[in-house]
Write a protein that holds these residues in place. Structure first.
Motif, PDB file in Angstrom:
ATOM      1  N   GLN A 145       0.786  -1.234   0.000  1.00 26.41           N
ATOM      2  CA  GLN A 145       0.000   0.000   0.000  1.00 26.41           C
ATOM      3  C   GLN A 145       0.821   1.289   0.000  1.00 26.41           C
ATOM      4  O   GLN A 145       0.731   2.104  -0.902  1.00 26.41           O
ATOM      5  N   GLU A 156     -14.892 -11.891  -0.509  1.00 30.22           N
ATOM      6  CA  GLU A 156     -14.375 -10.572  -0.848  1.00 30.22           C
ATOM      7  C   GLU A 156     -13.119 -10.816  -1.690  1.00 30.22           C
ATOM      8  O   GLU A 156     -12.129 -11.332  -1.206  1.00 30.22           O
ATOM      9  N   SER A 191     -10.286  -5.133  -2.455  1.00 28.37           N
ATOM     10  CA  SER A 191     -10.657  -3.862  -1.801  1.00 28.37           C
ATOM     11  C   SER A 191      -9.876  -2.759  -2.467  1.00 28.37           C
ATOM     12  O   SER A 191      -8.732  -2.975  -2.884  1.00 28.37           O
ATOM     13  N   ARG A 223      -7.457   7.501  -2.752  1.00 33.44           N
ATOM     14  CA  ARG A 223      -6.648   7.772  -1.549  1.00 33.44           C
ATOM     15  C   ARG A 223      -6.705   9.257  -1.194  1.00 33.44           C
ATOM     16  O   ARG A 223      -6.898  10.091  -2.077  1.00 33.44           O
TER      17      ARG A 223
HETATM   18  P1  AMO Z   1      -7.232  -5.907   1.845  1.00 32.29           P
HETATM   19  O1  AMO Z   1      -6.672  -6.010   3.204  1.00 32.29           O
HETATM   20  O2  AMO Z   1      -8.719  -5.976   1.704  1.00 32.29           O
HETATM   21  O3  AMO Z   1      -6.808  -4.521   1.172  1.00 32.29           O
HETATM   22  O4  AMO Z   1      -6.575  -7.006   0.918  1.00 32.29           O
HETATM   23  C1  AMO Z   1      -6.824  -7.049  -0.471  1.00 32.29           C
HETATM   24  C2  AMO Z   1      -7.278  -8.427  -0.916  1.00 32.29           C
HETATM   25  O5  AMO Z   1      -6.265  -9.376  -0.627  1.00 32.29           O
HETATM   26  C3  AMO Z   1      -6.848 -10.621  -0.287  1.00 32.29           C
HETATM   27  N1  AMO Z   1      -6.440 -11.009   1.065  1.00 32.29           N
HETATM   28  C4  AMO Z   1      -6.217 -12.265   1.470  1.00 32.29           C
HETATM   29  N2  AMO Z   1      -6.285 -13.437   0.814  1.00 32.29           N
HETATM   30  C5  AMO Z   1      -6.006 -14.554   1.494  1.00 32.29           C
HETATM   31  N3  AMO Z   1      -5.644 -14.578   2.801  1.00 32.29           N
HETATM   32  C6  AMO Z   1      -5.563 -13.436   3.507  1.00 32.29           C
HETATM   33  N4  AMO Z   1      -5.201 -13.475   4.782  1.00 32.29           N
HETATM   34  C7  AMO Z   1      -5.854 -12.195   2.833  1.00 32.29           C
HETATM   35  N5  AMO Z   1      -5.865 -10.905   3.218  1.00 32.29           N
HETATM   36  C8  AMO Z   1      -6.221 -10.202   2.125  1.00 32.29           C
HETATM   37  C9  AMO Z   1      -8.355 -10.443  -0.336  1.00 32.29           C
HETATM   38  C10 AMO Z   1      -8.509  -8.944  -0.192  1.00 32.29           C
HETATM   39  O6  AMO Z   1      -9.700  -8.465  -0.783  1.00 32.29           O
HETATM   40  N6  AMO Z   1      -4.161  -2.081   0.717  1.00 32.29           N
HETATM   41  C11 AMO Z   1      -5.481  -2.631   0.494  1.00 32.29           C
HETATM   42  C12 AMO Z   1      -5.808  -2.716  -0.984  1.00 32.29           C
HETATM   43  C13 AMO Z   1      -5.947  -1.352  -1.637  1.00 32.29           C
HETATM   44  O7  AMO Z   1      -6.731  -0.549  -1.137  1.00 32.29           O
HETATM   45  O8  AMO Z   1      -5.270  -1.108  -2.659  1.00 32.29           O
HETATM   46  C14 AMO Z   1      -5.542  -4.021   1.129  1.00 32.29           C
HETATM   47  O9  AMO Z   1      -4.563  -4.622   1.454  1.00 32.29           O
HETATM   48  O10 AMO Z   1      -8.823 -10.881  -1.601  1.00 32.29           O
END
Ligand code: AMO
Length: 431
Positions: free
Chosen positions: A192, A354, A357, A361
């Motif tokens: 990010q 999901e 996201s 910004r």
């Molecule tokens: P976020 O935390 O929603 O957003 O992560 C983005 C996408 O990454 C995937 N993801 C995961 N997949 C598997 N295991 C996990 N533990 C996991 N965590 C996240 C999901 C999720 O939707 N910086 C923001 C993105 C942005 O705004 O550009 C972010 O990290 O599919």
């Protein structure tokens, strides 16, 4: 090379030709005067047929000693034969054992004996030899290639940001600390802050396909502790709509490519992929809560959606859709707000998951500092990031798309571990 053809190249049209193949012993059938070996490689399986009269004695006598899953090399002649699987077989002149397999296999790679996921992941190398995992990881490659192709056509350049970082980006609770000489450091939860800094650096459009690390405490079917995210960041956007359009078009492109290029793999997984219609539907967070309430699920304003709610939404919507205007309290400090209550943040949802996201910004230095403070964080910890906003930062936005979750929707995998070569979860640090 030790071979000049794959089993898939052995077709009835090549009747009479000499071939050199190599692969794994899938099965051995010994009927006395005639022996069969099924030879498997990454393209499939071909039958080696050894009639006693037609093959050298030494070759014939080798067959009963072949252990399943041994690696062999074969020189032989292609023979069209309607009775053989695929209408073709190979009559070997020579069989050479390159690597003998132990007779006690922890898992049956022919897939005839069912094994639970834990057993499969423990013996992952053998498990990956099976047809379904092979199909999944071929599709995974087509997906990442399609993503690169799509983004590069639109002027995005691929970047690699640091994975050892000094401060949290997505909230402090899910951080993995690392020992970095005499200082505290963490594994990156997402690219990010760096992808935003590259907007200040004048790149305008970047993408990264790389690992993200999340210290998720719980074992679920859709969380990993190490996952791959596809991130983009884009400058001079008018609103979050500009990056949402890239995301929906990208997903539709990926589905199209997989349909076109992975027919065999989709068949192996018994999967049909729909054509995704764009634009995807958009509903606000508030509308989502109302909809859920109509279906008997109450979510309090300002809360993230519980799993049960995501699952219900997956039943209501057949197609991918966006949830927009998430409340300020659900989103990190870097998100641009629309008003006192809601933000420009969106989630892409599909099949109860999901997938991504993103948001526009906050690019105004003063407002950004205020938002950091409002979340109880210290601007001092983000000094280098904040510097980037002082000397000309364009309006910008982006998103992060989970690669494994996207693959779950494509392959129909119920568990995220199925689409990960060597998954890392709460209990699993090896293999
Ligand atoms: P976020 O935390 O929603 O957003 O992560 C983005 C996408 O990454 C995937 N993801 C995961 N997949 C598997 N295991 C996990 N533990 C996991 N965590 C996240 C999901 C999720 O939707 N910086 C923001 C993105 C942005 O705004 O550009 C972010 O990290 O599919």
């Amino acid at each position: 090379m030790l071979k000049d053809a794959y089993t898939a190249d052995v077709t009835p049209e090549r009747d009479g030709e000499e071939v050199r193949l190599a692969g794994w012993v899938h099965e051995v059938r010994d009927l006395g005067g005639i022996k069969f070996v099924l030879l498997r490689d990454r393209t499939g399986i071909v039958q080696l047929t050894l009639p006693k009269q037609k093959v050298p004695k030494e070759t014939f006598e080798k067959v009963p000693k072949l252990t399943k899953e041994s690696v062999i090399r074969v020189e032989g002649t292609v023979q069209a034969n309607e009775k053989a699987p695929g209408g073709v077989e190979v009559i070997p002149q020579r069989i050479e054992v390159l690597s003998e397999s132990d007779t006690h296999l922890p898992l049956d790679p022919t897939g005839k004996v069912d094994a639970d996921l834990d057993t499969r992941l423990d013996a992952r190398v053998l498990d990956l030899r099976r047809e379904e995992p092979q199909a999944i990881f071929k599709i995974r490659n087509v997906v990442t290639t399609a993503i690169r192709e799509f983004l590069e056509e639109r002027g995005f350049i691929e970047v690699h940001t640091p994975k050892i970082i000094a401060s949290a980006t997505e909230g402090g609770t899910e951080l993995f600390p690392v020992v970095y000489f005499e200082r505290d450091a963490y594994l990156a939860q997402s690219p990010q802050l760096y992808k935003q800094m590259l907007m200040a650096a004048g790149f305008e459009r970047v993408y990264e396909i790389g690992p993200i690390f999340r210290a998720e405490e719980h074992n679920t079917r859709r969380h990993l502790n190490e996952a791959i995210s596809v991130d983009i960041e884009m400058s001079f956007i008018e609103s979050e709509e500009d990056v949402m359009r890239v995301l929906e078009e990208l997903l539709a492109h990926v589905f199209r490519k997989v349909r076109e290029e992975c027919e065999k793999e989709l068949e192996a997984l018994d999967r049909e992929l729909p054509e995704l219609e764009t634009p995807f539907e958009r509903i606000t967070y508030e509308e989502t809560l109302d909809l859920l309430s109509e279906h008997g699920i109450e979510v309090e304003w300002g809360e993230d959606l519980p799993t049960e709610a995501e699952r219900k939404l997956g039943e209501i919507f057949e197609e991918p859709f966006f949830i927009t205007e998430w409340p300020r309290e659900t989103r990190p400090f870097y998100t641009m707000a629309k008003d006192d209550e809601v933000t420009t943040a969106f989630d892409l949802m599909y099949q109860g998951l999901e997938l991504a996201s993103g948001a526009q910004r906050e690019h105004r230095y003063d407002v950004l500092v205020r938002q950091i403070e409002e979340q109880g964080l210290s601007p001092e910890d983000f000094r280098h990031y904040l510097e980037a906003f002082k000397y000309g930062m364009p309006p910008h936005g982006g998103w992060g798309l989970g690669l494994e979750r996207t693959l779950m929707t494509i392959t129909g995998a119920e568990n995220i571990r199925e689409v990960t070569l060597f998954p890392r979860d709460r209990k699993r640090l090896h293999p």
